[in-house]
Design a protein around this motif. Structure first.
Motif, PDB file in Angstrom:
ATOM      1  N   PRO A   1       0.815  -1.218   0.000  1.00  0.00           N
ATOM      2  CA  PRO A   1       0.000   0.000   0.000  1.00  0.00           C
ATOM      3  C   PRO A   1       0.850   1.269   0.000  1.00  0.00           C
ATOM      4  O   PRO A   1       0.484   2.263  -0.629  1.00  0.00           O
ATOM      5  CB  PRO A   1      -0.817  -0.096   1.297  1.00  0.00           C
ATOM      6  CG  PRO A   1      -0.820  -1.538   1.655  1.00  0.00           C
ATOM      7  CD  PRO A   1       0.458  -2.082   1.132  1.00  0.00           C
ATOM      8  N   ALA A   2       2.004   1.241   0.663  1.00  0.00           N
ATOM      9  CA  ALA A   2       2.875   2.418   0.688  1.00  0.00           C
ATOM     10  C   ALA A   2       3.384   2.745  -0.711  1.00  0.00           C
ATOM     11  O   ALA A   2       3.431   3.924  -1.104  1.00  0.00           O
ATOM     12  CB  ALA A   2       4.039   2.191   1.642  1.00  0.00           C
ATOM     13  N   VAL A   3       3.741   1.724  -1.473  1.00  0.00           N
ATOM     14  CA  VAL A   3       4.197   1.936  -2.851  1.00  0.00           C
ATOM     15  C   VAL A   3       3.054   2.490  -3.705  1.00  0.00           C
ATOM     16  O   VAL A   3       3.251   3.396  -4.519  1.00  0.00           O
ATOM     17  CB  VAL A   3       4.745   0.620  -3.446  1.00  0.00           C
ATOM     18  CG1 VAL A   3       4.987   0.741  -4.936  1.00  0.00           C
ATOM     19  CG2 VAL A   3       6.025   0.213  -2.726  1.00  0.00           C
ATOM     20  N   MET A   4       1.844   1.960  -3.501  1.00  0.00           N
ATOM     21  CA  MET A   4       0.690   2.446  -4.255  1.00  0.00           C
ATOM     22  C   MET A   4       0.405   3.906  -3.933  1.00  0.00           C
ATOM     23  O   MET A   4       0.176   4.719  -4.839  1.00  0.00           O
ATOM     24  CB  MET A   4      -0.539   1.578  -3.958  1.00  0.00           C
ATOM     25  CG  MET A   4      -0.429   0.185  -4.506  1.00  0.00           C
ATOM     26  SD  MET A   4      -1.791  -0.893  -4.009  1.00  0.00           S
ATOM     27  CE  MET A   4      -3.208   0.036  -4.462  1.00  0.00           C
ATOM     28  N   VAL A   5       0.442   4.265  -2.652  1.00  0.00           N
ATOM     29  CA  VAL A   5       0.180   5.651  -2.255  1.00  0.00           C
ATOM     30  C   VAL A   5       1.254   6.565  -2.830  1.00  0.00           C
ATOM     31  O   VAL A   5       0.945   7.665  -3.312  1.00  0.00           O
ATOM     32  CB  VAL A   5       0.091   5.777  -0.720  1.00  0.00           C
ATOM     33  CG1 VAL A   5       0.101   7.231  -0.280  1.00  0.00           C
ATOM     34  CG2 VAL A   5      -1.155   5.079  -0.213  1.00  0.00           C
ATOM     35  N   GLU A   6       2.501   6.133  -2.796  1.00  0.00           N
ATOM     36  CA  GLU A   6       3.589   6.957  -3.346  1.00  0.00           C
ATOM     37  C   GLU A   6       3.357   7.227  -4.835  1.00  0.00           C
ATOM     38  O   GLU A   6       3.557   8.340  -5.317  1.00  0.00           O
ATOM     39  CB  GLU A   6       4.934   6.262  -3.132  1.00  0.00           C
ATOM     40  CG  GLU A   6       6.117   7.106  -3.527  1.00  0.00           C
ATOM     41  CD  GLU A   6       6.237   8.370  -2.706  1.00  0.00           C
ATOM     42  OE1 GLU A   6       6.654   9.401  -3.266  1.00  0.00           O
ATOM     43  OE2 GLU A   6       5.897   8.353  -1.510  1.00  0.00           O
ATOM     44  N   GLY A   7       2.906   6.220  -5.566  1.00  0.00           N
ATOM     45  CA  GLY A   7       2.593   6.414  -6.987  1.00  0.00           C
ATOM     46  C   GLY A   7       1.454   7.398  -7.194  1.00  0.00           C
ATOM     47  O   GLY A   7       1.497   8.222  -8.106  1.00  0.00           O
ATOM     48  N   LEU A   8       0.443   7.332  -6.337  1.00  0.00           N
ATOM     49  CA  LEU A   8      -0.679   8.268  -6.436  1.00  0.00           C
ATOM     50  C   LEU A   8      -0.242   9.688  -6.095  1.00  0.00           C
ATOM     51  O   LEU A   8      -0.701  10.650  -6.724  1.00  0.00           O
ATOM     52  CB  LEU A   8      -1.820   7.827  -5.512  1.00  0.00           C
ATOM     53  CG  LEU A   8      -2.519   6.526  -5.900  1.00  0.00           C
ATOM     54  CD1 LEU A   8      -3.456   6.081  -4.793  1.00  0.00           C
ATOM     55  CD2 LEU A   8      -3.266   6.689  -7.206  1.00  0.00           C
ATOM     56  N   VAL A   9       0.667   9.828  -5.133  1.00  0.00           N
ATOM     57  CA  VAL A   9       1.192  11.152  -4.781  1.00  0.00           C
ATOM     58  C   VAL A   9       1.975  11.719  -5.953  1.00  0.00           C
ATOM     59  O   VAL A   9       1.809  12.888  -6.328  1.00  0.00           O
ATOM     60  CB  VAL A   9       2.064  11.077  -3.507  1.00  0.00           C
ATOM     61  CG1 VAL A   9       2.845  12.364  -3.297  1.00  0.00           C
ATOM     62  CG2 VAL A   9       1.208  10.778  -2.292  1.00  0.00           C
ATOM     63  N   GLU A  10       2.834  10.912  -6.555  1.00  0.00           N
ATOM     64  CA  GLU A  10       3.636  11.361  -7.697  1.00  0.00           C
ATOM     65  C   GLU A  10       2.758  11.751  -8.880  1.00  0.00           C
ATOM     66  O   GLU A  10       3.095  12.665  -9.632  1.00  0.00           O
ATOM     67  CB  GLU A  10       4.622  10.281  -8.108  1.00  0.00           C
ATOM     68  CG  GLU A  10       5.752  10.094  -7.121  1.00  0.00           C
ATOM     69  CD  GLU A  10       6.652   8.939  -7.488  1.00  0.00           C
ATOM     70  OE1 GLU A  10       6.509   8.377  -8.593  1.00  0.00           O
ATOM     71  OE2 GLU A  10       7.513   8.592  -6.653  1.00  0.00           O
ATOM     72  N   ALA A  11       1.637  11.062  -9.050  1.00  0.00           N
ATOM     73  CA  ALA A  11       0.715  11.383 -10.147  1.00  0.00           C
ATOM     74  C   ALA A  11      -0.145  12.597  -9.830  1.00  0.00           C
ATOM     75  O   ALA A  11      -0.885  13.069 -10.685  1.00  0.00           O
ATOM     76  CB  ALA A  11      -0.183  10.180 -10.443  1.00  0.00           C
ATOM     77  N   GLY A  12      -0.068  13.089  -8.591  1.00  0.00           N
ATOM     78  CA  GLY A  12      -0.844  14.256  -8.202  1.00  0.00           C
ATOM     79  C   GLY A  12      -2.293  13.954  -7.881  1.00  0.00           C
ATOM     80  O   GLY A  12      -3.124  14.859  -7.840  1.00  0.00           O
ATOM     81  N   LEU A  13      -2.607  12.693  -7.645  1.00  0.00           N
ATOM     82  CA  LEU A  13      -3.989  12.319  -7.371  1.00  0.00           C
ATOM     83  C   LEU A  13      -4.346  12.421  -5.892  1.00  0.00           C
ATOM     84  O   LEU A  13      -5.509  12.582  -5.547  1.00  0.00           O
ATOM     85  CB  LEU A  13      -4.257  10.897  -7.872  1.00  0.00           C
ATOM     86  CG  LEU A  13      -4.131  10.717  -9.384  1.00  0.00           C
ATOM     87  CD1 LEU A  13      -4.283   9.256  -9.748  1.00  0.00           C
ATOM     88  CD2 LEU A  13      -5.151  11.560 -10.113  1.00  0.00           C
ATOM     89  N   VAL A  14      -3.347  12.307  -5.027  1.00  0.00           N
ATOM     90  CA  VAL A  14      -3.575  12.448  -3.594  1.00  0.00           C
ATOM     91  C   VAL A  14      -2.453  13.287  -3.001  1.00  0.00           C
ATOM     92  O   VAL A  14      -1.374  13.399  -3.569  1.00  0.00           O
ATOM     93  CB  VAL A  14      -3.643  11.077  -2.860  1.00  0.00           C
ATOM     94  CG1 VAL A  14      -4.804  10.251  -3.344  1.00  0.00           C
ATOM     95  CG2 VAL A  14      -2.352  10.313  -3.007  1.00  0.00           C
ATOM     96  N   LYS A  15      -2.718  13.853  -1.824  1.00  0.00           N
ATOM     97  CA  LYS A  15      -1.703  14.634  -1.115  1.00  0.00           C
ATOM     98  C   LYS A  15      -1.086  13.756  -0.043  1.00  0.00           C
ATOM     99  O   LYS A  15      -1.749  12.903   0.550  1.00  0.00           O
ATOM    100  CB  LYS A  15      -2.332  15.859  -0.465  1.00  0.00           C
ATOM    101  CG  LYS A  15      -2.891  16.838  -1.457  1.00  0.00           C
ATOM    102  CD  LYS A  15      -3.541  17.995  -0.730  1.00  0.00           C
ATOM    103  CE  LYS A  15      -4.229  18.908  -1.723  1.00  0.00           C
ATOM    104  NZ  LYS A  15      -5.008  19.953  -1.063  1.00  0.00           N
ATOM    105  N   ARG A  16       0.172  13.985   0.211  1.00  0.00           N
ATOM    106  CA  ARG A  16       0.861  13.236   1.251  1.00  0.00           C
ATOM    107  C   ARG A  16       0.255  13.573   2.610  1.00  0.00           C
ATOM    108  O   ARG A  16       0.050  14.725   2.934  1.00  0.00           O
ATOM    109  CB  ARG A  16       2.344  13.588   1.235  1.00  0.00           C
ATOM    110  CG  ARG A  16       3.199  12.640   2.035  1.00  0.00           C
ATOM    111  CD  ARG A  16       4.670  12.943   1.857  1.00  0.00           C
ATOM    112  NE  ARG A  16       5.120  12.977   0.484  1.00  0.00           N
ATOM    113  CZ  ARG A  16       5.412  11.912  -0.269  1.00  0.00           C
ATOM    114  NH1 ARG A  16       5.279  10.712   0.251  1.00  0.00           N
ATOM    115  NH2 ARG A  16       5.829  12.030  -1.504  1.00  0.00           N
ATOM    116  N   ARG A  17      -0.080  12.550   3.370  1.00  0.00           N
ATOM    117  CA  ARG A  17      -0.634  12.685   4.718  1.00  0.00           C
ATOM    118  C   ARG A  17      -1.975  13.419   4.760  1.00  0.00           C
ATOM    119  O   ARG A  17      -2.378  13.930   5.767  1.00  0.00           O
ATOM    120  CB  ARG A  17       0.342  13.410   5.648  1.00  0.00           C
ATOM    121  CG  ARG A  17       1.682  12.778   5.748  1.00  0.00           C
ATOM    122  CD  ARG A  17       1.693  11.739   6.832  1.00  0.00           C
ATOM    123  NE  ARG A  17       3.044  11.205   6.959  1.00  0.00           N
ATOM    124  CZ  ARG A  17       3.296   9.954   7.182  1.00  0.00           C
ATOM    125  NH1 ARG A  17       2.323   9.089   7.303  1.00  0.00           N
ATOM    126  NH2 ARG A  17       4.519   9.522   7.285  1.00  0.00           N
ATOM    127  N   GLY A  18      -2.671  13.493   3.666  1.00  0.00           N
ATOM    128  CA  GLY A  18      -3.970  14.161   3.648  1.00  0.00           C
ATOM    129  C   GLY A  18      -5.109  13.168   3.654  1.00  0.00           C
ATOM    130  O   GLY A  18      -4.936  11.989   3.384  1.00  0.00           O
TER     131      GLY A  18
END
Length: 84
Positions: A28-45
């Protein structure tokens, strides 16, 4: 899973490998990192999966995939017509 060559022990072995060293938490951490890099989610938001910007990004990706598949099909037709 209806494949006669499918062996259920493969899933068990995969689960065991993921459990070693808490690697299950890394996926899940790798998936979230990919979503952050794509600009789809904010880190820790806090995120909602039905947010407008997420739906728009999915729609945009869907359209891009549709264009790619259309081009692929057109090129295959052109290749087949050229062979004739």
């Amino acid at each position: 899973m209806d494949d006669p060559g499918f062996d259920f022990s493969v899933l068990s072995e995969f689960r065991d490998r993921m459990a070693d060293g808490d690697r299950a938490d890394r996926l899940p951490a790798v998936m979230v990192e990919g979503l952050v890099e794509a600009g789809l989610v904010k880190r820790r938001g806090r995120q909602r999966t039905d947010s407008t910007h997420v739906l728009a990004a999915v729609r945009r990706l869907d359209r891009i995939e549709l264009v790619g598949e259309t081009l692929r099909a057109a090129l295959e037709e052109l290749t087949a017509a050229d062979e004739e």
